[in-house]
Design a protein around this motif. Sequence first.
Motif, PDB file in Angstrom:
ATOM      1  N   ASP A  18       0.828  -1.206   0.000  1.00 36.44           N
ATOM      2  CA  ASP A  18       0.000   0.000   0.000  1.00 36.44           C
ATOM      3  C   ASP A  18       0.860   1.254   0.000  1.00 36.44           C
ATOM      4  OD1 ASP A  18      -2.321  -1.564   0.211  1.00 36.44           O
ATOM      5  OD2 ASP A  18      -2.183  -1.605   2.403  1.00 36.44           O
ATOM      6  N   GLN A  42       5.164  -0.403  11.826  1.00 40.45           N
ATOM      7  CA  GLN A  42       3.921   0.353  11.667  1.00 40.45           C
ATOM      8  C   GLN A  42       2.701  -0.536  11.908  1.00 40.45           C
ATOM      9  OE1 GLN A  42       3.498   3.948  10.635  1.00 40.45           O
ATOM     10  NE2 GLN A  42       5.453   3.678  11.686  1.00 40.45           N
ATOM     11  N   ASP A  43       1.649   0.054  12.506  1.00 38.91           N
ATOM     12  CA  ASP A  43       0.456  -0.742  12.810  1.00 38.91           C
ATOM     13  C   ASP A  43      -0.545  -0.798  11.650  1.00 38.91           C
ATOM     14  OD1 ASP A  43      -0.918   1.705  12.870  1.00 38.91           O
ATOM     15  OD2 ASP A  43      -1.066   1.769  15.051  1.00 38.91           O
ATOM     16  N   HIS A  44      -0.195  -0.250  10.495  1.00 38.67           N
ATOM     17  CA  HIS A  44      -1.036  -0.378   9.304  1.00 38.67           C
ATOM     18  C   HIS A  44      -1.157  -1.849   8.930  1.00 38.67           C
ATOM     19  CE1 HIS A  44      -2.763   0.321   5.380  1.00 38.67           C
ATOM     20  NE2 HIS A  44      -1.737  -0.287   4.801  1.00 38.67           N
ATOM     21  N   PRO A  45      -2.367  -2.359   8.703  1.00 39.99           N
ATOM     22  CA  PRO A  45      -2.534  -3.797   8.454  1.00 39.99           C
ATOM     23  C   PRO A  45      -2.036  -4.262   7.090  1.00 39.99           C
ATOM     24  CG  PRO A  45      -4.641  -2.673   8.266  1.00 39.99           C
ATOM     25  CD  PRO A  45      -3.665  -1.665   8.793  1.00 39.99           C
ATOM     26  N   ARG A  70       6.446  -6.877   4.958  1.00 40.78           N
ATOM     27  CA  ARG A  70       7.306  -5.718   5.252  1.00 40.78           C
ATOM     28  C   ARG A  70       8.673  -5.903   4.578  1.00 40.78           C
ATOM     29  NH1 ARG A  70       3.142  -3.836   6.790  1.00 40.78           N
ATOM     30  NH2 ARG A  70       2.666  -2.812   8.797  1.00 40.78           N
ATOM     31  N   ALA A 111       1.573   4.775  14.368  1.00 37.89           N
ATOM     32  CA  ALA A 111       0.307   4.983  13.668  1.00 37.89           C
ATOM     33  C   ALA A 111       0.441   5.822  12.403  1.00 37.89           C
ATOM     34  CB  ALA A 111      -0.701   5.640  14.615  1.00 37.89           C
ATOM     35  N   ALA A 113       1.679   5.576   9.195  1.00 37.18           N
ATOM     36  CA  ALA A 113       1.230   5.079   7.895  1.00 37.18           C
ATOM     37  C   ALA A 113      -0.286   4.886   7.868  1.00 37.18           C
ATOM     38  CB  ALA A 113       1.942   3.769   7.565  1.00 37.18           C
ATOM     39  N   ARG A 114      -0.825   4.235   8.892  1.00 39.81           N
ATOM     40  CA  ARG A 114      -2.264   3.947   8.928  1.00 39.81           C
ATOM     41  C   ARG A 114      -3.081   5.240   8.874  1.00 39.81           C
ATOM     42  NH1 ARG A 114      -5.296   4.133  13.308  1.00 39.81           N
ATOM     43  NH2 ARG A 114      -3.530   3.795  14.718  1.00 39.81           N
ATOM     44  N   ARG A 115      -2.728   6.209   9.677  1.00 41.27           N
ATOM     45  CA  ARG A 115      -3.518   7.436   9.747  1.00 41.27           C
ATOM     46  C   ARG A 115      -3.414   8.260   8.465  1.00 41.27           C
ATOM     47  NH1 ARG A 115      -4.070   9.658  15.762  1.00 41.27           N
ATOM     48  NH2 ARG A 115      -4.589  11.525  14.579  1.00 41.27           N
ATOM     49  N   LEU A 117      -2.579   7.181   5.343  1.00 38.63           N
ATOM     50  CA  LEU A 117      -3.239   6.515   4.225  1.00 38.63           C
ATOM     51  C   LEU A 117      -4.754   6.662   4.321  1.00 38.63           C
ATOM     52  CD1 LEU A 117      -1.084   3.270   3.917  1.00 38.63           C
ATOM     53  CD2 LEU A 117      -1.183   5.171   2.293  1.00 38.63           C
ATOM     54  N   ALA A 118      -5.286   6.592   5.533  1.00 35.62           N
ATOM     55  CA  ALA A 118      -6.726   6.800   5.724  1.00 35.62           C
ATOM     56  C   ALA A 118      -7.115   8.231   5.376  1.00 35.62           C
ATOM     57  CB  ALA A 118      -7.111   6.475   7.164  1.00 35.62           C
TER      58      ALA A 118
END
Length: 315
Positions: A18, A42-45, A70, A111, A113-115, A117-118
């Motif tokens: 992603d 990173q905590d992005h799934p 990863r 957080a 990458a997750r935040r 990308l969202a």
Amino acid sequence: MSTRTPPDPAGTDPVDPDLSVIISTYARPVQVREAIAAVVGQDHPGAIETLVVWDKNEPEWELASDDPHRPVRILFNDHGNGLPGSRNCGAEAATAPVLGFCDDDDLWLPAKARRQLALLKDTGADCSTTGLEVLIDGNVIPRRGTDGILRYADLLRSRRMEAYMGTAVVRAEAFWNEIGPLDEHIPGGYAEDYDWMLRATRHQPVVVDPEPLLRMRWIVQSHFRDQWPDWEAALGQVLERNPEFSSEPRGRARIEGQIAIAIAAQGRRKDALRQVRTTLGWSWKEPRAVLALAVAAGVPAEKLSAALNKRGRGL
């Protein structure tokens, strides 16, 4: 020198990432390992690939990883001109639709990458930045970002902390087309972040997550005398490319003041005094005019720079 990483062992199935994160590094073996671990953690799934680009010295090829979730790829900067070239080198090899950037002395917090990308998904924006933490001598100084969006006019008025490549994620298509890559020809590779962010916000407003999602490990260092001409030239190029600075006197004065310091640091006292007058003509409140006068009077610019760096500030 080869830029290839060894082929994946049989039996591993690659996953389309992603996000591709480009880490630029030079002669910091401990810090770069920590920077890699922060991206891998990173905590992005979804999958995130990391591309570590070595500049000027031999890469540590053994840091590569074929983890399909990863993966870590190792490259040598074959583009030149330091940081701008190494970032473009990594971006050129990236496979994800979104690019992120990280210096070897920075740490992505879990957080990030997750935040981001969202945020890109929710807003449809091409680029996002975040607030950050500055770590100096064991002290963490939080710097929250703008709550909402960062506009071109905002960057003309002031050099915002969140307008930093280490906090940026950008759609690859926009990076290569509407915004353009980092300028590999900017003198000395200076002001490359600011130049790119001005282009990004000119293209469209940049969405900002105000929370500090990056830890900048500020390594206090002095400018060497032979670097000041490049700083002067790079800042002059920023002004030339963005004539809109003339509509923002305080922002124009800030850059003119930085140029005055660079000129004074080169020992060109008369030119520095003329540049101080130019600076004050744009804004008599600009503090860098005073700093430039101090350097012209004999105070070492490196000493002033180091003192400001210790407080999380720059010239």
